[in-house]
Design an enzyme around this catalytic site. Structure first.
Site, PDB file in Angstrom:
ATOM      1  N   GLN A  84     132.835  40.556  74.184  1.00 25.20           N
ATOM      2  CA  GLN A  84     132.728  41.665  73.116  1.00 25.20           C
ATOM      3  C   GLN A  84     131.331  42.024  73.115  1.00 25.20           C
ATOM      4  OE1 GLN A  84     134.706  43.254  70.714  1.00 25.20           O
ATOM      5  NE2 GLN A  84     133.092  44.329  70.792  1.00 25.20           N
ATOM      6  N   GLY A  85     131.086  43.207  73.912  1.00 28.00           N
ATOM      7  CA  GLY A  85     129.669  43.807  74.101  1.00 28.00           C
ATOM      8  C   GLY A  85     129.678  44.716  72.784  1.00 28.00           C
ATOM      9  N   ALA A  86     128.379  45.285  73.014  1.00 25.54           N
ATOM     10  CA  ALA A  86     127.958  46.254  71.778  1.00 25.54           C
ATOM     11  C   ALA A  86     128.738  47.597  72.107  1.00 25.54           C
ATOM     12  CB  ALA A  86     126.638  46.425  71.662  1.00 25.54           C
ATOM     13  N   GLU A  87     128.956  47.869  73.163  1.00 24.81           N
ATOM     14  CA  GLU A  87     129.706  49.108  73.659  1.00 24.81           C
ATOM     15  C   GLU A  87     131.135  49.095  73.776  1.00 24.81           C
ATOM     16  OE1 GLU A  87     127.460  51.769  73.867  1.00 24.81           O
ATOM     17  OE2 GLU A  87     126.119  50.355  72.967  1.00 24.81           O
TER      18      GLU A  87
ATOM     19  N   LYS B 189     137.789  47.828  80.734  1.00 21.33           N
ATOM     20  CA  LYS B 189     136.441  47.988  79.814  1.00 21.33           C
ATOM     21  C   LYS B 189     136.961  49.000  78.907  1.00 21.33           C
ATOM     22  CE  LYS B 189     131.926  49.355  79.750  1.00 21.33           C
ATOM     23  NZ  LYS B 189     130.439  49.490  80.353  1.00 21.33           N
TER      24      LYS B 189
ATOM     25  N   ASP C 229     120.063  50.451  82.108  1.00 24.21           N
ATOM     26  CA  ASP C 229     120.329  49.244  80.960  1.00 24.21           C
ATOM     27  C   ASP C 229     120.210  48.094  81.978  1.00 24.21           C
ATOM     28  OD1 ASP C 229     120.782  47.464  78.775  1.00 24.21           O
ATOM     29  OD2 ASP C 229     122.695  47.964  78.688  1.00 24.21           O
TER      30      ASP C 229
END
Lengths: 351, 249
Positions: free
Chosen positions: B27-30, B47, B148
């Site tokens: 679980q990422g931020a995006e 994704k 990033d």
């Protein structure tokens, strides 16, 4: 009347606000008074006139703070002042006042980092222990997290601060600086309905605002001011919330604390709250008394510093080297050894 | 895409987007990453980008759609470059905000460094950092900017005997194609490197400077002389600007 507690007086004046606060060693705020230098519409605050403003008000503000707290100078255990970062002349004015007051009453003087003071004040007032910190003001935009004895900067602006972007826009469209440019933009934005696309510039955990300012400059006249204010706020705040969320994911944090003058913007607070809720965490915000520059934050951080230094030296006496009591315009948040948050950090500071 | 791969145990955020009906692996931020299998034997990562409720819908929709398309394009571009390892793109669905990508097995550079730092000497680490620098140079050579470059966005895949590692660069969600030669491109490349420098410094506090120096050396040898000179000079400017920002309280 405050037996057992120790009292610290703090003086802040790194930008256009001068504030004097008195706090107890338990973190009770007995006084926190402030005067703001408001430049005329269309201009910003210049160092010289701001310094004059501070010089004019500092003595009466100290008296007012003592009166509000109901204490005498002899009840104090230390005087804290802002060492930096900030504008040179205003910083100097306050540092000289602080030094003189300390000498007059034979009190130790403690130099405090302005950014660290914002964070510690936010932690004190909200009670949040270890959040990601979004520090947003007229001069700073940083996403900070505590690690190994420092407040480390994970993301920041690569050009101008978010508050500076809002302030300069405010000047361009001729909104008043009273009580603050950011407040005026916030009120106008509430009337805005149409979103005007603006550059959205996020680079990793860093943000950039100068392109937005140039673009919106070209749009003035083509769109209603409330729509521009609305679009500007929605864009810059979305960028800030996005990088904050990314830093939180990177550091494994659930909560965020927002500090600094822009932190009292209610739309920004609302967006941070939404983001945190979706992540299962909480956003901690304070109102203008504490997130705008103030003396209590300097007093409280001064107490944390000088008391942890005494513990470090195993001494009963509170003291700080006078040679360190200077001012500096440039003073990074991560330059300060945070000696009061964990035992190990004391050792780190000694190495 | 795994910008918070170590958060895999955390419950995914509640969000309105359709989930593919699988358990999230990261679980990422995006975005949320799911793992599944195609055609019986092909491991893939899905994704799923997450709409953000904090943004106004006009802005959010625009950002999500343009980012997913830009990401697919950048990945395809990077995939075609020699010496660059990125996951292959199998499917792009801008309506459901999904990408289906080759699954890359391994540890994020961030976690890999943490485990390797404690167990072995510096040669293996040096080889990995060299790949990082060369890969960034190869991507930059065609004007592609990752946007990033944190240590979470490199995946280190070790061979079975652990003697060799292949480094993959992932998450092109903020990538942008720049003109190959322009001042803005030089600036963007320098900022790209600056993000990596800061990511190293924020987590691997002690060795960060040495690590980044190794990355830069590899970047230099992987770039044209002209490019390396311009970008490294600009990196100093970007760093100096970074310091200046602390000026006004």
């Amino acid at each position: 009347m405050h037996s057992g507690e120790r009292l610290v007086l703090g003086i802040e004046g790194s930008a256009n606000k001068i504030g004097v606060g008195i706090v107890t060693s338990d973190g009770a705020i007995l006084a926190n008074v402030r005067r703001t230098f408001v430049p005329k519409t269309g201009s910003g605050f210049q160092p010289r006139e701001t310094a004059r403003h501070h010089q004019k008000h500092v003595a009466s503000l100290i008296e007012e703070a003592l009166h509000t707290a109901g204490v005498r100078p002899t009840d104090l255990c230390a005087v804290a002042y802002t060492k930096g970062p900030g504008m040179g002349a205003p910083l100097q004015s306050c540092a000289i006042a602080a030094r003189m007051f300390a000498l007059m009453h034979d009190l130790p003087l403690v130099p405090v980092n302005h950014c660290v003071a914002h964070i510690e004040m936010g932690r004190l007032v909200t009670g949040v222990d270890n959040p990601a910190v979004l520090y947003v003001s007229g001069g700073n935009t940083q996403i900070i997290s505590y690690s190994e004895g420092r407040y480390r900067i994970f993301g920041e602006t690569i050009d101008i601060a978010v508050g500076n972007c809002l302030d300069r826009f405010c000047r361009l469209v001729g909104l008043s600086n009273d009580p603050s440019p950011g407040f005026q933009v916030e009120q106008e934005a509430k009337k805005g309905r149409h979103y005007v696309p603006l550059p959205y510039s996020v680079k990793g955990m860093d943000v950039s605002f100068s392109g937005i300012l140039s673009r919106i400059q070209d749009l003035i006249g083509s769109y209603a001011i409330p729509d521009l204010c609305f679009s500007l706020q929605e864009t810059v705040f979305a960028m800030l919330v996005e990088v904050t969320e990314r830093a939180m994911a990177h550091c494994g944090q659930r909560d965020v604390l927002v500090v600094g003058g822009v932190g009292c913007n209610e739309r920004l607070q609302e967006m941070l709250t939404t983001m945190c809720t979706d992540r299962g965490g909480r956003a901690f915000c304070t109102d203008e008394r504490f997130c705008v520059d103030n003396g209590a934050m300097i007093a409280w951080t001064g107490w944390l510093q000088i008391s942890s230094a005494a513990r470090l030296l195993g001494s009963e006496k509170l003291e700080w080297p006078w040679s360190d009591c200077t001012v500096t315009q440039r003073y990074r948040t991560d330059d300060v050894a945070i000696t009061w948050r964990e035992e190990g950090a004391l050792q780190l500071a000694m190495d | 895409m795994f910008d918070a791969i170590e958060m895999g145990s955390q419950t995914p955020a509640s969000q309105p987007a359709a989930s593919p009906g699988l358990a999230a692996v990261a679980q990422g931020a995006e975005a949320t990453i799911y793992r599944t299998r195609l055609f019986g034997d092909q491991d893939v990562a899905i994704k799923q980008r997450l709409p953000k409720r904090y943004r106004i819908p006009e802005l959010d929709e625009h950002l999500n759609r343009s980012r997913i398309i830009a990401e697919a394009r950048a990945l395809a571009r990077a995939w075609s470059l020699p010496h660059v390892h990125v996951p292959a793109v199998y499917l792009v669905d801008p309506h459901r905000l999904r990408l289906v990508l080759e699954w890359i097995e391994g540890l994020s550079l961030r976690d890999w460094l943490r485990t390797r730092e404690s167990v072995e000497g510096t040669t293996h680490i040096a080889a990995v950092l060299e790949q990082v620098g060369r890969m960034v140079a190869a991507i930059h050579a065609v004007g592609l900017i990752h946007g990033d470059l944190t240590t979470s966005n490199f995946i280190v895949r070790e061979s079975a005997d652990r003697n060799e590692s292949t480094v993959f660069v992932i998450d092109f969600g903020l990538a942008q194609q720049y003109p190959i030669q322009s001042d803005t491109t030089v600036e963007a490349k320098a900022v790209d490197l600056y993000v990596l420098e800061r990511a190293l410094a924020s987590v691997h506090v002690q060795q960060a400077a040495a690590y980044f120096a190794q990355v830069l050396r590899a970047y230099e040898s992987g770039s044209s002389i002209e490019n390396a000179k311009l970008v490294l000079r600009r990196l100093d400017v970007v760093r100096a600007r970074g310091r200046k920002r602390a000026m006004i309280g």
